[in-house]
Design a protein around this motif. Structure first.
Motif, PDB file in Angstrom:
ATOM      1  N   SER A 105       0.828  -1.207   0.000  1.00 37.57           N
ATOM      2  CA  SER A 105       0.000   0.000   0.000  1.00 37.57           C
ATOM      3  C   SER A 105       0.865   1.260   0.000  1.00 37.57           C
ATOM      4  O   SER A 105       2.033   1.245   0.408  1.00 37.57           O
ATOM      5  N   ARG A 107       0.443   3.647   1.985  1.00 37.49           N
ATOM      6  CA  ARG A 107       0.724   3.895   3.410  1.00 37.49           C
ATOM      7  C   ARG A 107       2.014   3.175   3.830  1.00 37.49           C
ATOM      8  O   ARG A 107       2.869   3.756   4.501  1.00 37.49           O
ATOM      9  N   ARG A 110       5.095   4.856   2.266  1.00 38.80           N
ATOM     10  CA  ARG A 110       5.431   6.103   2.970  1.00 38.80           C
ATOM     11  C   ARG A 110       6.027   5.832   4.345  1.00 38.80           C
ATOM     12  O   ARG A 110       6.864   6.590   4.835  1.00 38.80           O
ATOM     13  N   ARG A 111       5.595   4.753   4.975  1.00 39.23           N
ATOM     14  CA  ARG A 111       6.146   4.381   6.277  1.00 39.23           C
ATOM     15  C   ARG A 111       7.618   3.973   6.128  1.00 39.23           C
ATOM     16  O   ARG A 111       8.459   4.333   6.940  1.00 39.23           O
TER      17      ARG A 111
END
Length: 146
Positions: A105, A107, A110-111
């Motif tokens: 994902s 997300r 980006r993590r």
């Protein structure tokens, strides 16, 4: 390793084997044999597969349509709209599509990759990003690979 942002309907066609040429207006600085990461844009927002670049074809839009139109899995009208006013077209021939068992994902990207923003067209991954992608479990023609 090249990170390609592609509309989900085109990603689906790639994964299903109906689309073997990705169309672009600019030629990326890659050569045959290079790996590409396939990222499905909004609303999916996830990396779903990797592929190998077989060839990169550059020419005027008429030539690319004639040589690649069927493999690009787009209508002639959509092709013409995309290249309206362009003098150059690029066809990136893809093979060995390896679909991730679990998509990554936005997300998660980006993590792991501080400040990551998916590109409008494409971007190049650094060595740490390449290692992360290469470590993903994939399925190729029904076989699991790592």
């Amino acid at each position: 390793m090249l990170f390609l942002s592609i509309h989900p309907k085109h990603v689906q066609a790639i994964v299903e084997g109906r689309k073997t040429v990705e169309l672009r207006k600019r030629r990326p600085s890659i050569e045959p044999g290079c790996m590409v990461v396939i990222y499905a844009t909004t609303p999916k927002c996830e990396v779903v597969a990797v592929a190998t670049v077989d060839a990169i074809q550059v020419g005027d839009p008429e030539t690319i349509w004639r040589d690649c139109g069927e493999m690009a899995a787009v209508s002639e009208d959509a092709f013409d709209d995309y290249y309206d006013g362009a003098t150059k077209a690029v066809g990136i021939h893809l093979s060995d599509i390896a679909v991730f068992k679990k998509p990554v994902s936005l997300r998660e990207l980006r993590r792991r990759w501080e400040g990551f923003q998916p590109p409008q067209q494409y971007r190049y991954l650094d060595s740490a990003q390449q290692k992360f992608i290469a470590a993903r479990e994939t399925s190729l023609s029904g076989c699991v690979t790592s």
